[in-house]
Design an enzyme around this catalytic site. Sequence first.
Site, PDB file in Angstrom:
ATOM      1  N   ALA A 250     -13.695  44.126  -0.477  1.00 38.04           N
ATOM      2  CA  ALA A 250     -13.445  45.012   0.527  1.00 38.04           C
ATOM      3  C   ALA A 250     -12.436  45.902   0.216  1.00 38.04           C
ATOM      4  O   ALA A 250     -11.932  46.603   1.176  1.00 38.04           O
ATOM      5  CB  ALA A 250     -12.943  43.928   1.853  1.00 38.04           C
TER       6      ALA A 250
ATOM      7  N   ASP B 132      -9.826  56.017 -18.525  1.00 40.54           N
ATOM      8  CA  ASP B 132      -9.007  56.594 -19.395  1.00 40.54           C
ATOM      9  C   ASP B 132      -9.839  57.519 -20.377  1.00 40.54           C
ATOM     10  O   ASP B 132      -9.577  58.678 -20.504  1.00 40.54           O
ATOM     11  CB  ASP B 132      -8.048  55.829 -20.093  1.00 40.54           C
ATOM     12  CG  ASP B 132      -7.402  54.831 -19.398  1.00 40.54           C
ATOM     13  OD1 ASP B 132      -6.522  55.158 -18.709  1.00 40.54           O
ATOM     14  OD2 ASP B 132      -7.876  53.366 -19.329  1.00 40.54           O
TER      15      ASP B 132
ATOM     16  N   ARG C  63     -11.146  60.123 -18.519  1.00 44.22           N
ATOM     17  CA  ARG C  63      -9.964  61.327 -18.172  1.00 44.22           C
ATOM     18  C   ARG C  63      -9.826  62.160 -19.550  1.00 44.22           C
ATOM     19  O   ARG C  63      -9.519  63.417 -19.340  1.00 44.22           O
ATOM     20  CB  ARG C  63      -8.861  60.672 -17.819  1.00 44.22           C
ATOM     21  CG  ARG C  63      -9.006  59.842 -16.331  1.00 44.22           C
ATOM     22  CD  ARG C  63      -7.693  59.022 -16.155  1.00 44.22           C
ATOM     23  NE  ARG C  63      -7.653  58.526 -14.913  1.00 44.22           N
ATOM     24  CZ  ARG C  63      -6.922  57.557 -14.351  1.00 44.22           C
ATOM     25  NH1 ARG C  63      -6.290  56.749 -15.203  1.00 44.22           N
ATOM     26  NH2 ARG C  63      -6.936  57.234 -12.981  1.00 44.22           N
TER      27      ARG C  63
ATOM     28  N   HIS D  37      -4.573  49.644 -21.412  1.00 44.07           N
ATOM     29  CA  HIS D  37      -4.917  50.566 -20.123  1.00 44.07           C
ATOM     30  C   HIS D  37      -3.309  50.571 -19.373  1.00 44.07           C
ATOM     31  O   HIS D  37      -3.172  50.038 -18.336  1.00 44.07           O
ATOM     32  CB  HIS D  37      -5.713  50.060 -19.146  1.00 44.07           C
ATOM     33  CG  HIS D  37      -5.854  50.758 -17.950  1.00 44.07           C
ATOM     34  ND1 HIS D  37      -6.348  52.021 -17.867  1.00 44.07           N
ATOM     35  CD2 HIS D  37      -5.631  50.343 -16.607  1.00 44.07           C
ATOM     36  CE1 HIS D  37      -6.197  52.748 -16.582  1.00 44.07           C
ATOM     37  NE2 HIS D  37      -5.802  51.497 -15.748  1.00 44.07           N
TER      38      HIS D  37
HETATM   39  P1  NAD Z   1      -7.141  47.327  -2.818  1.00 41.68           P
HETATM   40  O1  NAD Z   1      -5.766  46.828  -2.661  1.00 41.68           O
HETATM   41  O2  NAD Z   1      -7.761  48.428  -2.017  1.00 41.68           O
HETATM   42  O3  NAD Z   1      -8.281  46.207  -2.905  1.00 41.68           O
HETATM   43  C1  NAD Z   1      -7.973  45.103  -3.790  1.00 41.68           C
HETATM   44  C2  NAD Z   1      -8.770  43.812  -3.014  1.00 41.68           C
HETATM   45  O4  NAD Z   1      -8.784  42.884  -3.729  1.00 41.68           O
HETATM   46  C3  NAD Z   1      -8.178  43.765  -1.636  1.00 41.68           C
HETATM   47  O5  NAD Z   1      -9.455  43.744  -0.607  1.00 41.68           O
HETATM   48  C4  NAD Z   1      -7.872  42.218  -1.758  1.00 41.68           C
HETATM   49  O6  NAD Z   1      -7.902  41.349  -0.294  1.00 41.68           O
HETATM   50  C5  NAD Z   1      -8.683  41.633  -2.866  1.00 41.68           C
HETATM   51  N1  NAD Z   1      -8.223  40.525  -3.517  1.00 41.68           N
HETATM   52  C6  NAD Z   1      -6.686  40.341  -3.769  1.00 41.68           C
HETATM   53  N2  NAD Z   1      -6.711  38.976  -4.257  1.00 41.68           N
HETATM   54  C7  NAD Z   1      -8.049  38.430  -4.364  1.00 41.68           C
HETATM   55  C8  NAD Z   1      -8.578  37.361  -5.213  1.00 41.68           C
HETATM   56  N3  NAD Z   1      -7.870  36.195  -5.451  1.00 41.68           N
HETATM   57  N4  NAD Z   1      -9.990  37.222  -5.104  1.00 41.68           N
HETATM   58  C9  NAD Z   1     -10.721  38.182  -4.559  1.00 41.68           C
HETATM   59  N5  NAD Z   1     -10.294  39.499  -4.053  1.00 41.68           N
HETATM   60  C10 NAD Z   1      -8.931  39.556  -4.152  1.00 41.68           C
HETATM   61  O7  NAD Z   1      -6.912  47.821  -4.371  1.00 41.68           O
HETATM   62  P2  NAD Z   1      -8.008  48.809  -5.316  1.00 41.68           P
HETATM   63  O8  NAD Z   1      -7.565  50.340  -5.081  1.00 41.68           O
HETATM   64  O9  NAD Z   1      -9.178  48.533  -4.716  1.00 41.68           O
HETATM   65  O10 NAD Z   1      -7.697  48.418  -6.889  1.00 41.68           O
HETATM   66  C11 NAD Z   1      -8.003  47.086  -7.214  1.00 41.68           C
HETATM   67  C12 NAD Z   1      -7.369  46.805  -8.621  1.00 41.68           C
HETATM   68  O11 NAD Z   1      -7.768  47.607  -9.563  1.00 41.68           O
HETATM   69  C13 NAD Z   1      -5.612  47.264  -8.703  1.00 41.68           C
HETATM   70  O12 NAD Z   1      -5.183  46.195  -9.527  1.00 41.68           O
HETATM   71  C14 NAD Z   1      -5.720  48.584  -9.162  1.00 41.68           C
HETATM   72  O13 NAD Z   1      -4.678  48.733  -9.858  1.00 41.68           O
HETATM   73  C15 NAD Z   1      -6.907  48.529 -10.227  1.00 41.68           C
HETATM   74  N6  NAD Z   1      -7.137  49.615 -10.783  1.00 41.68           N
HETATM   75  C16 NAD Z   1      -7.702  49.671 -12.290  1.00 41.68           C
HETATM   76  C17 NAD Z   1      -8.169  50.494 -12.898  1.00 41.68           C
HETATM   77  C18 NAD Z   1      -8.685  50.815 -14.239  1.00 41.68           C
HETATM   78  O14 NAD Z   1      -8.813  51.745 -14.809  1.00 41.68           O
HETATM   79  N7  NAD Z   1      -8.502  49.678 -15.038  1.00 41.68           N
HETATM   80  C19 NAD Z   1      -8.387  51.991 -12.011  1.00 41.68           C
HETATM   81  C20 NAD Z   1      -7.953  51.999 -10.684  1.00 41.68           C
HETATM   82  C21 NAD Z   1      -7.413  50.751 -10.209  1.00 41.68           C
HETATM   83  C1  LMR Z   2      -5.677  54.108 -12.684  1.00 39.17           C
HETATM   84  O1  LMR Z   2      -5.541  54.295 -14.001  1.00 39.17           O
HETATM   85  O2  LMR Z   2      -5.757  55.010 -12.155  1.00 39.17           O
HETATM   86  C2  LMR Z   2      -5.252  52.737 -12.247  1.00 39.17           C
HETATM   87  O3  LMR Z   2      -5.277  52.033 -13.208  1.00 39.17           O
HETATM   88  C3  LMR Z   2      -4.426  52.666 -11.146  1.00 39.17           C
HETATM   89  C4  LMR Z   2      -2.874  52.701 -11.880  1.00 39.17           C
HETATM   90  O4  LMR Z   2      -2.002  52.150 -11.358  1.00 39.17           O
HETATM   91  O5  LMR Z   2      -2.641  53.725 -12.340  1.00 39.17           O
END
Ligand code: NAD
Ligand code: LMR
Length: 330
Positions: free
Chosen positions: A14, A160, A163, A188
């Site tokens: 969600a 990455d 990008r 990352h």
């Molecule tokens: P968000 O806060 O919009 O959504 C995260 C969701 O995870 C929420 O709906 C929350 O209720 C849910 N959640 C929390 N704990 C949970 C659990 N135990 N089980 C299941 N669901 C759970 O965040 P987002 O923007 O969707 O980002 C999610 C994650 O991805 C963050 O940690 C963000 O930093 C990461 N991210 C990683 C990358 C990457 O390149 N690796 C890129 C962007 C974001």
């Molecule tokens: C990103 O690379 O955009 C994500 O990992 C979110 C962040 O915290 O930078």
Amino acid sequence: MSTSPVKVAVTGAAGQIGYSLLFRIASGSLFGPDTPVELRLLEITPALKALEGVVMELDDCAFPTLAGVEIGDNAEKVFDGVNHALLVGARPRGPGMERGDLLEANGGIFAPQGKALNSVAADDIRVTVTGNPANTNALIAMSNAPDIPQERFSALTRLDHNRAISQLAAKTGAAVTDITHMTIWGNHSATQYPDLFHAEVGGRNAAELINDEAWLADTYIPTVAKRGAAIIDARGASSAASAASATVDHARDWALGTAPGDWVSMSVRSDGSYGVPEGLISSFPVTTSNGDWQIVQGLEINDFSRARIDASVKELEEERDAVRGLGLLG
Ligand code: NAD
Ligand code: LMR
């Protein structure tokens, strides 16, 4: 479409990334137009109502490839029989935070999810961790799933990688499709190392073509490594659509194979290649085929690259030690 559906679990369904990712998977971007998918969506209890709304929207798209959707807040039920698990659910960082600052808040999510996958996932399970700090969260999940082969765990550095391609294309005026052999090494995080010494632009070595080490060190590498923070500054929220797109790219290439003659960046369990200590989940150049990955071997690492790879790997070791201290490694 005669095959039985591929079961894909998405956690944090969600959330922001989920809102892009689910529609890409359901529309066939992951496995193509001839493979039905069943979505298994995990959320925390307070987010289930919002998730029901997202499921209504999925229904309303009438995607031919979407064979079913199940939602829930119990990992053992949601992960039952899944073939792919995309572990997105975790808190994003806010302005001024580094991704490593999320270790304590988010690390605790991945030990129980690793255990649940270990108990109930399909034998061919493949796990991709997007939730930050992605590499160390993947390490936590892997170490809590002793019956799943360790090479089935990965973390996302494809955003990455994408990008890095996009910034190189902008610098050289090339099309993104002209850029090959890109590598992100390490974590990352802001220490990641996008490597232009093996990348090619239209078949020419990128570092030689640009021939400007100062631009590489002072502009290119920081722009790629700090892109996540730049997006948080501009948008007031962390990258979501691009993260979803990269998650699809990663899982698709893992399942269906990399383009002949090229490689992609994936964070996978180190076997000691390139001096990265065995067992860390670190980003490497990899090729994939038949659902397996191989680290590309034999690349020459110059002093410029060596120092940067070592710095990022050191950070991964520190993160590993921190989560070990928190009792999160199985
Ligand atoms: P968000 O806060 O919009 O959504 C995260 C969701 O995870 C929420 O709906 C929350 O209720 C849910 N959640 C929390 N704990 C949970 C659990 N135990 N089980 C299941 N669901 C759970 O965040 P987002 O923007 O969707 O980002 C999610 C994650 O991805 C963050 O940690 C963000 O930093 C990461 N991210 C990683 C990358 C990457 O390149 N690796 C890129 C962007 C974001
Ligand atoms: C990103 O690379 O955009 C994500 O990992 C979110 C962040 O915290 O930078």
